[in-house]
Write a protein that holds these residues in place. Sequence first.
Motif, short mmCIF file in Angstrom:
data_model
loop_
_atom_site.label_atom_id
_atom_site.label_comp_id
_atom_site.label_asym_id
_atom_site.label_seq_id
_atom_site.Cartn_x
_atom_site.Cartn_y
_atom_site.Cartn_z
N VAL A 1 65.40 -91.91 -8.53
CA VAL A 1 65.96 -93.28 -7.99
C VAL A 1 64.94 -93.96 -6.97
O VAL A 1 64.34 -93.06 -6.11
CB VAL A 1 67.31 -93.18 -7.33
CG1 VAL A 1 68.35 -92.51 -8.54
CG2 VAL A 1 67.16 -92.26 -6.32
N ASP B 1 75.61 -92.81 -13.12
CA ASP B 1 74.20 -92.84 -13.71
C ASP B 1 74.03 -92.92 -15.11
O ASP B 1 73.02 -93.10 -15.88
CB ASP B 1 73.19 -91.86 -13.22
CG ASP B 1 73.19 -91.82 -11.50
OD1 ASP B 1 73.30 -92.75 -11.07
OD2 ASP B 1 73.02 -90.57 -11.06
N ARG C 1 62.99 -90.91 -4.78
CA ARG C 1 63.57 -89.27 -4.50
C ARG C 1 64.20 -88.94 -5.79
O ARG C 1 64.79 -89.55 -6.66
CB ARG C 1 64.60 -89.59 -3.34
CG ARG C 1 65.84 -90.22 -3.52
CD ARG C 1 66.72 -90.25 -2.14
NE ARG C 1 67.82 -90.90 -2.46
CZ ARG C 1 68.86 -90.61 -2.74
NH1 ARG C 1 68.94 -89.32 -3.11
NH2 ARG C 1 69.92 -91.44 -2.98
N ARG D 1 67.35 -86.65 -7.61
CA ARG D 1 68.55 -86.19 -7.33
C ARG D 1 69.30 -85.87 -8.61
O ARG D 1 69.03 -86.26 -9.36
CB ARG D 1 69.43 -86.93 -6.24
CG ARG D 1 69.82 -88.26 -7.02
CD ARG D 1 70.86 -89.04 -6.17
NE ARG D 1 71.06 -90.52 -6.85
CZ ARG D 1 71.64 -90.86 -8.05
NH1 ARG D 1 72.24 -89.74 -8.73
NH2 ARG D 1 71.88 -92.15 -8.15
N GLU E 1 64.57 -97.00 -3.50
CA GLU E 1 65.37 -96.76 -2.28
C GLU E 1 66.88 -97.35 -2.33
O GLU E 1 67.67 -97.25 -1.57
CB GLU E 1 64.46 -97.48 -1.20
CG GLU E 1 63.96 -98.90 -1.56
CD GLU E 1 62.88 -99.00 -2.40
OE1 GLU E 1 62.66 -100.12 -3.14
OE2 GLU E 1 62.26 -97.93 -2.66
N LYS E 2 67.08 -98.20 -3.29
CA LYS E 2 68.30 -98.91 -3.59
C LYS E 2 69.13 -97.96 -4.39
O LYS E 2 70.36 -98.42 -4.78
CB LYS E 2 68.09 -100.25 -4.37
CG LYS E 2 67.34 -101.31 -3.45
CD LYS E 2 67.04 -102.58 -4.26
CE LYS E 2 66.40 -103.47 -3.68
NZ LYS E 2 65.92 -104.53 -4.61
N ASP E 3 68.54 -96.85 -4.71
CA ASP E 3 69.59 -95.78 -5.56
C ASP E 3 69.57 -96.11 -6.99
O ASP E 3 70.58 -95.78 -7.78
CB ASP E 3 70.72 -95.33 -5.00
CG ASP E 3 71.43 -94.13 -5.16
OD1 ASP E 3 70.48 -93.06 -5.48
OD2 ASP E 3 72.52 -94.07 -5.97
N GLU E 4 68.70 -97.14 -7.52
CA GLU E 4 68.64 -97.54 -8.93
C GLU E 4 67.67 -96.46 -9.62
O GLU E 4 66.82 -95.86 -9.31
CB GLU E 4 67.89 -98.80 -9.08
CG GLU E 4 68.66 -99.76 -8.30
CD GLU E 4 67.77 -101.13 -8.08
OE1 GLU E 4 68.43 -102.24 -8.26
OE2 GLU E 4 66.39 -101.01 -8.03
#
Length: 159
Positions: A58, A10, A2, A4, A60-63
């Motif tokens: 990112v 970040d 995704r 954002r 699914e782990k927001d990496e």
Amino acid sequence: MRIREIKEKDNQTIEKIIKRSLESFKLNIPGTAYFDPQLSNLTQFYKEQSNAKYWVAVNEKDEVLGGVGIAPFGQKTGICELQKLYITSEAQGMGLSKELMKVALDFAKEHYTHCYLETLKKLQVANLLYIKLGFQQLEKALDGSEHSAMDAWYIKELS
């Protein structure tokens, strides 16, 4: 995946992604984004400008896997610049650059009439993507360019 807007947390990761990418092409040289003073704090840099944003892709782990920015280009009214489009080597070839550019260009259309970008001819995959997305190659940089090492320039009419 995704996409954002960038967050403070970040900043360090996207700086590493940009620097590693440039290093992989031996572009950790003056006149490239490698030495941009704002590179360590992109969140603040884009927040301080009007009609400017930076997005990250990112998992699914927001990496963070990559990012792209839009900001006004110099003193030119109606022209923005697509900036700092970089993806981790692991995430390349998945269409992520194209998705990031779509988000950036959709935003740009709301605020600008044209989108400018600078790159290098040796970044062939990037150049092909820009052409595919409707960018027209220019013979030289627009006045006000800050990256002297670049040798390929593009502009796109936003409508």
